[in-house]
Design an enzyme around this catalytic site. Structure first.
Site, mmCIF file in Angstrom:
data_model
loop_
_atom_site.group_PDB
_atom_site.id
_atom_site.type_symbol
_atom_site.label_atom_id
_atom_site.label_comp_id
_atom_site.label_asym_id
_atom_site.label_seq_id
_atom_site.Cartn_x
_atom_site.Cartn_y
_atom_site.Cartn_z
ATOM 1 C CB THR A 1 -6.792 2.086 -4.824
ATOM 2 O OG1 THR A 1 -5.855 1.025 -4.515
ATOM 3 C CG2 THR A 1 -8.104 2.110 -3.853
ATOM 4 C CB SER B 1 -0.968 -0.092 1.298
ATOM 5 O OG SER B 1 -1.427 1.224 1.315
ATOM 6 C CG HIS C 1 -11.214 0.020 -0.250
ATOM 7 N ND1 HIS C 1 -10.542 0.761 -1.081
ATOM 8 C CD2 HIS C 1 -10.402 -0.070 1.001
ATOM 9 C CE1 HIS C 1 -9.409 1.344 -0.422
ATOM 10 N NE2 HIS C 1 -9.476 0.926 0.640
ATOM 11 N NE ARG D 1 -13.467 2.643 5.891
ATOM 12 C CZ ARG D 1 -12.161 2.807 5.682
ATOM 13 N NH1 ARG D 1 -11.075 2.887 6.373
ATOM 14 N NH2 ARG D 1 -11.771 2.686 4.263
ATOM 15 C CE LYS E 1 -7.375 -3.553 -3.507
ATOM 16 N NZ LYS E 1 -7.918 -2.415 -2.417
ATOM 17 C CE1 TYR F 1 -6.519 4.518 -2.051
ATOM 18 C CE2 TYR F 1 -4.921 4.062 -0.059
ATOM 19 C CZ TYR F 1 -6.032 3.939 -0.598
ATOM 20 O OH TYR F 1 -6.995 2.960 -0.149
HETATM 21 C C1 FNR Z 1 -7.590 -2.142 3.150
HETATM 22 N N1 FNR Z 1 -7.676 -2.242 1.748
HETATM 23 C C2 FNR Z 1 -6.692 -1.384 0.894
HETATM 24 N N2 FNR Z 1 -6.724 -1.096 -0.397
HETATM 25 C C3 FNR Z 1 -5.955 -0.151 -0.984
HETATM 26 O O1 FNR Z 1 -6.202 -0.336 -2.272
HETATM 27 N N3 FNR Z 1 -5.225 0.599 -0.191
HETATM 28 C C4 FNR Z 1 -4.983 0.392 0.852
HETATM 29 O O2 FNR Z 1 -4.046 0.891 1.715
HETATM 30 C C5 FNR Z 1 -5.956 -0.455 1.870
HETATM 31 N N4 FNR Z 1 -5.899 -0.574 3.163
HETATM 32 C C6 FNR Z 1 -6.579 -1.232 3.794
HETATM 33 C C7 FNR Z 1 -6.248 -1.406 5.193
HETATM 34 C C8 FNR Z 1 -7.137 -2.357 5.771
HETATM 35 C C9 FNR Z 1 -6.855 -2.692 7.207
HETATM 36 C C10 FNR Z 1 -7.990 -3.406 5.348
HETATM 37 C C11 FNR Z 1 -8.801 -4.524 5.882
HETATM 38 C C12 FNR Z 1 -8.173 -3.228 3.819
HETATM 39 C C13 FNR Z 1 -8.549 -3.042 0.907
HETATM 40 C C14 FNR Z 1 -7.643 -4.285 0.390
HETATM 41 O O3 FNR Z 1 -6.863 -4.237 -0.372
HETATM 42 C C15 FNR Z 1 -8.777 -5.391 -0.080
HETATM 43 O O4 FNR Z 1 -9.430 -4.868 -1.271
HETATM 44 C C16 FNR Z 1 -9.721 -6.077 0.951
HETATM 45 O O5 FNR Z 1 -8.966 -5.915 2.399
HETATM 46 C C17 FNR Z 1 -10.131 -7.372 0.527
HETATM 47 O O6 FNR Z 1 -11.096 -7.787 1.436
HETATM 48 P P1 FNR Z 1 -10.453 -8.960 2.545
HETATM 49 O O7 FNR Z 1 -9.769 -10.124 1.778
HETATM 50 O O8 FNR Z 1 -10.123 -8.139 3.691
HETATM 51 O O9 FNR Z 1 -11.986 -9.533 3.082
HETATM 52 C C1 LAC Z 2 -8.291 1.886 4.297
HETATM 53 C C2 LAC Z 2 -7.618 2.837 3.307
HETATM 54 C C3 LAC Z 2 -6.231 2.921 3.969
HETATM 55 O O1 LAC Z 2 -9.276 1.181 3.722
HETATM 56 O O2 LAC Z 2 -7.334 2.124 2.122
HETATM 57 O O3 LAC Z 2 -8.317 2.175 5.376
#
Ligand code: FNR
Ligand code: LAC
Length: 380
Positions: free
Chosen positions: A169, A119, A271, A178, A247, A143
């Site tokens: 993303t 990330s 996400h 949230r 994404k 990002y």
């Molecule tokens: C994310 N996700 C996410 N996606 C992204 O593009 N950049 C990011 O920085 C983050 N940060 C992030 C933090 C946390 C704590 C979570 C749980 C998720 C989304 C992540 O890439 C992904 O799309 C989902 O987590 C997939 O779903 P599952 O496997 O967690 O159910």
């Molecule tokens: C998140 C961001 C950092 O889901 O993508 O918390």
């Protein structure tokens, strides 16, 4: 902010046999804030729950007597042969749960032949991960920041550090609602988290190695550009030497636009249910997108993958690869790099078994005839 490590150690790790075991074991090892940030979703968390439920609404249709002695998980992603279709989803602030952070997850990925997607908001940035696993497959999640100079630096440094793809993303123009995070005052966590600090110091620093320390921003969210649009994607494609994946694509219309604007792949994703609540699950959004793309570019999916059978279903519906998010964080929380590795190994072992029992030893031979809507689907 680190996890409190004076907690009940929980069951010995050899008793942790499933992703769900790791999820349970991770709970006491995480602070309230870390737990809300990682496990939480947006709004009423309808999509969050449905991401996992949707895979369970699909039933498998196994074939028999096909000779499954040697299962072959290898597949091609972005034109490169990979040992299996799993990819580590980019997740921010991994050091919230364990000091090994992203480097730990990267080592777990390297040990298992899994692509590591880092990330932009990683607490340990792209340079440190590149140094930890220099010769392993790594993708960089971008990002786009309001400051386009910084964004350009991030894109260029991804290539310089040997990342193989740029994962842009596109589902986070603004932060989702949230509520769990609000209740636990998670804004504070990200402010004091190492990555937030780095973003304040300059997002390029966030990509440039261990970023603990520095001055935290009021809110890292404000750094991300809400005006990102399709012309930016064309520019990223032309400015970067790396293949670009988008994404957060949820419709066939946007998959078509992604192809028109030069993307080499799309990741069907909501996400992890953290952005817009009540959108479709990854599982339910996948099929129309696979149909629209018709093999022209790669299609991957994420959200709620917790079992080898979930992976089989995703591939049977036409995904070329599958990203896994929270399970890796639970593994990391329980046992650092080793815990994350164990979680990937569990999923891979389950995938081998599920393929053999489906009568389809090669993942590339999976197709829609292996899945059907489950009769119990209506009750979920
Ligand atoms: C994310 N996700 C996410 N996606 C992204 O593009 N950049 C990011 O920085 C983050 N940060 C992030 C933090 C946390 C704590 C979570 C749980 C998720 C989304 C992540 O890439 C992904 O799309 C989902 O987590 C997939 O779903 P599952 O496997 O967690 O159910
Ligand atoms: C998140 C961001 C950092 O889901 O993508 O918390």
């Amino acid at each position: 902010m680190m996890a409190d490590h004076d907690h009940d150690p929980g069951p010995p790790t050899h008793l942790l046999r499933t992703v769900a075991d790791y999820e349970r074991a991770a709970l006491p090892s995480m602070s309230d804030q870390a737990r809300s940030y990682i496990d939480g979703g947006a709004g009423d968390e309808i999509t969050l729950r449905d991401n996992a439920d949707a895979w369970q609404r699909l039933a498998l249709r196994p074939r028999v007597l096909t000779g499954v002695g040697e299962s072959d998980l290898s597949t091609r992603l972005l034109g490169v042969t990979r040992p299996h279709p799993l990819v580590v989803a980019p997740t921010a602030f991994q050091r919230l749960v364990h000091p090994d952070g992203e480097v730990g997850v990267a080592r777990a990925a390297a040990a298992t032949g899994t692509i590591m997607c880092v990330s932009t908001l990683a607490s340990t940035g792209a340079a440190a991960v590149a140094e930890a696993i220099p010769d392993q497959a790594r993708w960089f999640q971008l990002y786009a920041f309001v400051d386009r100079g910084v964004t350009r630096d991030l894109i260029q440094s991804a290539a310089a550090y040997g990342y193989e793809a740029l994962v842009v993303t596109v589902d986070r123009p603004v932060l989702g609602v949230r509520e769990r995070e609000w209740r636990s005052n998670v804004r504070d966590v990200s402010r004091h988290g190492p990555s937030g600090a780095a973003a304040a110091a300059g997002p390029a620093a966030a990509a440039a190695g261990d970023t603990a320390g520095g001055t935290p921003p009021a809110d890292y969210s404000a750094l991300i550009d809400p005006n990102l649009n399709w012309s930016d994607i064309s520019r990223f494609v032309s400015e970067s030497s790396l293949p670009v994946l988008l994404k957060g694509i949820m419709t066939a219309e946007d998959a078509e636009l992604a192809i028109e604007h030069g993307a080499r792949g799309v990741i069907v994703s909501n996400h992890g249910g953290r952005q817009l609540d009540t959108v479709l699950s990854g599982a339910d959004a996948l099929t129309p997108i696979v149909d629209a793309v018709a093999g022209r570019i790669d299609v991957l999916v994420d959200g709620g993958i917790r079992r080898g059978t979930d992976v089989v279903k995703a591939l049977a519906l036409g995904a070329g690869g599958v990203l896994v998010g929270r399970p890796l964080t639970w593994g990391l929380a329980v046992g650092g790099a080793e815990g994350a590795q164990r979680v990937i190994e569990i999923l891979l072992a389950e995938l081998h078994t599920a393929l053999a029992l489906s009568g389809c030893p090669r993942v590339t031979d999976l197709n829609r005839s292996f899945v059907t809507r489950a009769p119990w689907a209506g009750s979920k």
